[in-house]
Each structure stands twice: as structure tokens, then as C-alpha cells.
Design a protein around this motif. Structure first.
Motif, PDB file in Angstrom:
ATOM      1  N   GLY A 124       0.824  -1.201   0.000  1.00 15.89           N
ATOM      2  CA  GLY A 124       0.000   0.000   0.000  1.00 15.89           C
ATOM      3  C   GLY A 124       0.851   1.240   0.000  1.00 15.89           C
ATOM      4  O   GLY A 124       2.082   1.179   0.010  1.00 15.89           O
ATOM      5  N   GLY A 125       0.214   2.395   0.012  1.00 16.32           N
ATOM      6  CA  GLY A 125       0.941   3.652   0.028  1.00 16.32           C
ATOM      7  C   GLY A 125       0.074   4.788  -0.456  1.00 16.32           C
ATOM      8  O   GLY A 125      -1.141   4.640  -0.622  1.00 16.32           O
ATOM      9  N   ASN A 126       0.713   5.929  -0.707  1.00 19.33           N
ATOM     10  CA  ASN A 126      -0.060   7.111  -1.100  1.00 19.33           C
ATOM     11  C   ASN A 126       0.175   7.512  -2.553  1.00 19.33           C
ATOM     12  O   ASN A 126      -0.212   8.604  -2.965  1.00 19.33           O
ATOM     13  CB  ASN A 126       0.256   8.288  -0.169  1.00 19.33           C
ATOM     14  N   ASN A 127       0.809   6.636  -3.334  1.00 19.95           N
ATOM     15  CA  ASN A 127       1.002   6.858  -4.755  1.00 19.95           C
ATOM     16  C   ASN A 127       0.384   5.677  -5.490  1.00 19.95           C
ATOM     17  O   ASN A 127       0.984   4.608  -5.609  1.00 19.95           O
ATOM     18  CB  ASN A 127       2.501   6.976  -5.067  1.00 19.95           C
ATOM     19  N   THR A 128      -0.830   5.864  -5.961  1.00 19.09           N
ATOM     20  CA  THR A 128      -1.595   4.762  -6.542  1.00 19.09           C
ATOM     21  C   THR A 128      -0.846   4.102  -7.695  1.00 19.09           C
ATOM     22  O   THR A 128      -0.761   2.864  -7.772  1.00 19.09           O
ATOM     23  CB  THR A 128      -2.973   5.262  -7.024  1.00 19.09           C
ATOM     24  N   HIS A 129      -0.272   4.905  -8.585  1.00 20.06           N
ATOM     25  CA  HIS A 129       0.389   4.329  -9.757  1.00 20.06           C
ATOM     26  C   HIS A 129       1.649   3.564  -9.368  1.00 20.06           C
ATOM     27  O   HIS A 129       1.988   2.559 -10.005  1.00 20.06           O
ATOM     28  CB  HIS A 129       0.692   5.427 -10.777  1.00 20.06           C
ATOM     29  N   ALA A 130       2.331   4.018  -8.314  1.00 19.83           N
ATOM     30  CA  ALA A 130       3.509   3.279  -7.849  1.00 19.83           C
ATOM     31  C   ALA A 130       3.091   1.912  -7.305  1.00 19.83           C
ATOM     32  O   ALA A 130       3.809   0.919  -7.495  1.00 19.83           O
ATOM     33  CB  ALA A 130       4.247   4.071  -6.778  1.00 19.83           C
ATOM     34  N   ILE A 131       1.953   1.855  -6.632  1.00 21.02           N
ATOM     35  CA  ILE A 131       1.457   0.565  -6.135  1.00 21.02           C
ATOM     36  C   ILE A 131       1.116  -0.359  -7.311  1.00 21.02           C
ATOM     37  O   ILE A 131       1.422  -1.561  -7.280  1.00 21.02           O
ATOM     38  CB  ILE A 131       0.227   0.758  -5.227  1.00 21.02           C
ATOM     39  N   LEU A 132       0.523   0.198  -8.357  1.00 27.36           N
ATOM     40  CA  LEU A 132       0.202  -0.620  -9.527  1.00 27.36           C
ATOM     41  C   LEU A 132       1.480  -1.161 -10.169  1.00 27.36           C
ATOM     42  O   LEU A 132       1.510  -2.311 -10.636  1.00 27.36           O
ATOM     43  CB  LEU A 132      -0.611   0.193 -10.533  1.00 27.36           C
ATOM     44  N   ASP A 133       2.548  -0.345 -10.160  1.00 26.62           N
ATOM     45  CA  ASP A 133       3.837  -0.835 -10.668  1.00 26.62           C
ATOM     46  C   ASP A 133       4.383  -1.946  -9.774  1.00 26.62           C
ATOM     47  O   ASP A 133       4.930  -2.945 -10.272  1.00 26.62           O
ATOM     48  CB  ASP A 133       4.846   0.313 -10.729  1.00 26.62           C
TER      49      ASP A 133
END
Length: 284
Positions: free
Chosen positions: A80-89
Motif C-alpha cells: 500500500g501507500g499514497n502513490n496509486t500508480h507506484a502501487i500498480l507498478d
């Protein structure tokens, strides 16, 4: 998801004195909690100091936990985290072949609207090859996932549960009253687990289960009288686990129990002398 009911232990990441990962300590910890009767392992969550683990270290910890677990218990991975696209990566880069579910904390620091939180989780759930457990912990994220948002998300085909650590039992009751029958409402507060069982909760993702897995086996699987009496044993020591931020107190307790060392990474510091003395007095 019957296999993710009961006690999930939010594993710490043991460190050596030089702050590198203590893999023998991690193996000893996993044996301790499995023998003690936990139901599943949660890897790289908040209690694991995931905020100060590198991406490569998180992978190494996950691989080690899979190896030491040897297929005995389900594994939930913190992603998880606060950067949605980074989580998708991260999802694209993760091997999910031996991961049973993902635990994903609500976005922190950004303080998104409820609509933003919902869109964030839907993007993760749409792209994740394993089921997703939501995680609401306003004390760390500074925003609350409302019960209305949880109910909306509970109908997503790939969202199976919520770890509720708001400490708001009324909010938990509102979720329980409206959630689908197969949705997992999971306590994120060790002491509230018996109360959560009463309203329809299916267990806990626990901090203190690192130290006392047998107690949590009773809390989650005993009758309600046994459950509350087991939880009462932890009333005094539980607040000390958070007084100087989790997992500072817990790591010192684990050192006292001979499981692993108490080293943490900056910006956390080891337990103060005052906290150490009180933990020594109250350990079970």
C-alpha cells in the motif's frame, strides 16, 4: 476466505545491531508464532517497519517468510501507500504465486477525499491478481475510511475484507450491519478483538501476537468468556507497545522473550529506559 479468519500476526522485521535484516531472527519468530497457533502471517505491514525497508528488502523479507513458512500458513503481503500508480507498478513486479492476499493501507499524507480513497482502492483491486484487504488506520494516515466507503468497496469482487484500526467501535458496527456476508471485518486493535467478534468480526491482525500467539489463539477461537479473559491479560502491556510508536515497545518485549533483538531503524529509536522498565514489569 475462511483461511484468513482468526489471528493474523503482523510480523516485525528483526534487525541486527548494524540495522541489516536479521534473517535467523525472522526464522525464529516465524517458528514461534506458528507453534503458538496463529492462523496466517502478515508480511511487510506497518509493524514490519515497511516505511524504512527498501523495495529490494521487502522482496527479501517476503521470500524469506515464504521459505521459513514452508507452506504451513497463508501469507498476506503489505502492499500500500499514497502513490496509486507506484502501487500498480509494484503489483506488476511482485510474484504472487505464494501470496494469498494483499493488505493495503489507506493513502497517508495526501489526505484524499472519500471518493479519492474509493478510486484508489478500486484501481488496486482491479489490477491485483490476489484478493485485497483494506486497512483503515487514521492514527497513522490522518484520514478515516468512512463506513460508507467501506461498504461501497465491500461489493468489489476482489476486495474481501477490512482491517479496522480506527478504534471507533460504532463505525465498526455500522460496517458489520451492512457488509456482505462473506466480507471479513478484521480487528486492527488487539484489545478490541473480543468486542469485534461480538458484532461479527472474524479475527485480528495483531501486533502482540508476535509475542503471545497462544493468548491470541484463545482470543480468536475460545468462547466469548475465554476470549475476553485472555484479552484482559493484555490490558496493561498493550498501551506500552504504542507509547513510543509501534514496533519500538514490541521489539524490546521480543528481546526480553529471547526471540530476537530490539534494533529499530531511524527515525524510530530503541525503547527509552522508562519504557523498558515498565515492559519488564508487565511482560507475561
Amino acid at each position: 476466505m475462511l483461511k484468513l479468519q482468526g489471528t493474523g500476526v503482523a510480523l516485525i522485521t528483526p534487525f541486527k545491531e548494524n540495522k541489516s535484516i536479521d534473517f535467523p531472527g525472522l526464522e525464529k519468530l516465524i517458528e514461534h508464532v506458528i507453534i503458538g497457533g496463529v492462523d496466517y502471517l502478515v508480511v511487510a505491514g506497518t509493524t514490519a517497519e515497511s516505511a524504512t525497508l527498501t523495495k529490494n528488502e521487502k522482496k527479501e523479507v517476503l521470500d524469506a517468510c515464504i521459505k521459513y513458512n514452508a507452506g504451513r500458513l497463508p501469507i498476506v503481503y503489505g502492499l500500500g501507500g499514497n502513490n496509486t500508480h507506484a502501487i500498480l507498478d509494484d503489483i506488476k513486479d511482485t510474484d504472487f504465486s505464494q501470496i494469498d492476499a494483499v493488505l493495503s493501507v489507506s493513502p497517508f499524507y495526501n489526505k484524499p477525499t472519500q471518493a479519492g480513497i474509493i478510486a484508489h482502492y478500486r484501481a488496486i483491486a482491479d489490477n491485483c491478481p490476489v484478493p485485497v484487504i483494506l486497512y483503515n488506520v487514521p492514527g497513522r494516515t490522518m484520514s478515516n475510511v468512512s463506513f460508507q466507503s467501506t461498504i461501497q468497496l465491500s461489493h468489489h469482487a476482489n476486495i474481501i475484507g477490512m482491517k479496522e484500526a480506527s478504534g471507533d467501535l460504532s463505525q465498526c458496527m455500522r460496517i458489520a450491519a451492512r457488509m456482505p456476508d462473506d466480507f471479513l471485518l478484521i480487528s486492527g486493535d488487539d484489545i478490541l478483538t473480543p468486542s469485534m467478534r461480538v458484532i461479527g468480526g472474524k479475527g485480528v491482525i495483531s501486533v502482540l501476537a508476535n509475542a503471545y500467539p497462544e493468548i491470541f489463539k484463545t482470543i480468536c477461537h475460545g468462547n466469548l468468556k475465554e476470549s475476553k479473559e485472555a484479552a484482559f491479560k493484555l490490558l496493561d502491556i498493550n498501551p506500552l507497545m504504542y507509547e513510543e510508536s509501534n514496533p519500538v515497545g514490541l521489539k524490546f518485549l521480543m528481546k526480553e522473550l529471547g526471540i530476537c533483538g530490539d534494533t529499530v531503524r531511524l527515525p524510530l529509536l530503541p525503547a527509552s529506559q522508562s519504557l523498558r522498565e515498565r515492559i519488564k514489569q508487565l511482560k507475561l
